[in-house]
Write a protein that holds these residues in place. Structure first.
Motif, mmCIF file in Angstrom:
data_model
loop_
_atom_site.group_PDB
_atom_site.id
_atom_site.type_symbol
_atom_site.label_atom_id
_atom_site.label_comp_id
_atom_site.label_asym_id
_atom_site.label_seq_id
_atom_site.Cartn_x
_atom_site.Cartn_y
_atom_site.Cartn_z
ATOM 1 N N ASN A 151 0.890 -1.152 0.000
ATOM 2 C CA ASN A 151 0.000 0.000 0.000
ATOM 3 C C ASN A 151 0.928 1.201 0.000
ATOM 4 N N PRO A 152 0.403 2.404 -0.117
ATOM 5 C CA PRO A 152 1.303 3.554 -0.192
ATOM 6 C C PRO A 152 2.405 3.602 0.875
ATOM 7 N N SER A 153 2.059 3.261 2.115
ATOM 8 C CA SER A 153 3.079 3.352 3.173
ATOM 9 C C SER A 153 3.328 2.025 3.876
ATOM 10 N N GLN A 154 2.732 0.953 3.379
ATOM 11 C CA GLN A 154 2.837 -0.346 4.044
ATOM 12 C C GLN A 154 3.378 -1.401 3.095
ATOM 13 N N ILE A 155 3.967 -2.454 3.691
ATOM 14 C CA ILE A 155 4.595 -3.478 2.861
ATOM 15 C C ILE A 155 4.504 -4.853 3.517
#
Length: 135
Positions: free
Chosen positions: A39-43
């Motif tokens: 996601n934009p800031s998650q992995i």
């Protein structure tokens, strides 16, 4: 399929079956057990973000293993979860002995994932085990 692999890995690394199911329930909700989820800031499988994401990236760089590698992420999850449990071992042991997968999913959610929303849905997933249908 990957959820079943994760379940087997956890059990083979000393986690009880209820604890493993509780963890996989969270990973199923976070990423469908997909180590390449972003996601934009998650992995990753646990959708790491912030400092925890940076620590995972550092481990990948240090070991020269791709960040998307499932076993790298499981190793990192194991390190993080053991660290969390060591902070209050007697409390954790008391809360998890003879506890259901439902309850362990909620405990893992509150202590490891720490989402803004309720953790009850993760307990429900532990009871339903939808990943077993994904074979």
């Amino acid at each position: 399929m990957k959820c079943l692999l994760i379940l087997s890995w956890l059990i083979s690394h000393g986690y009880t079956q209820p604890e493993s199911i509780g963890i996989v329930s969270n990973l199923y909700i976070e990423s469908k057990c997909n180590s390449q989820a972003q996601n934009p800031s998650q992995i990753g499988i646990a959708q790491w973000q912030g400092k925890r994401k940076k620590n995972l990236l550092s481990l990948a760089k240090e070991t020269q293993i791709p960040i998307s590698n499932l076993f790298l992420q499981l190793y990192f999850l194991d390190l993080e979860w053991k660290e969390i449990k060591q902070k209050s071992p007697s409390t954790y042991a008391r809360r998890t002995s003879h506890v259901s997968s439902y309850d362990l999913a909620i405990i893992f959610c509150k202590k490891f994932e720490r989402p803004k929303l309720s953790c009850k849905s993760r307990g429900k997933v532990a009871n339903l085990r939808p990943w077993e249908k994904d074979k």
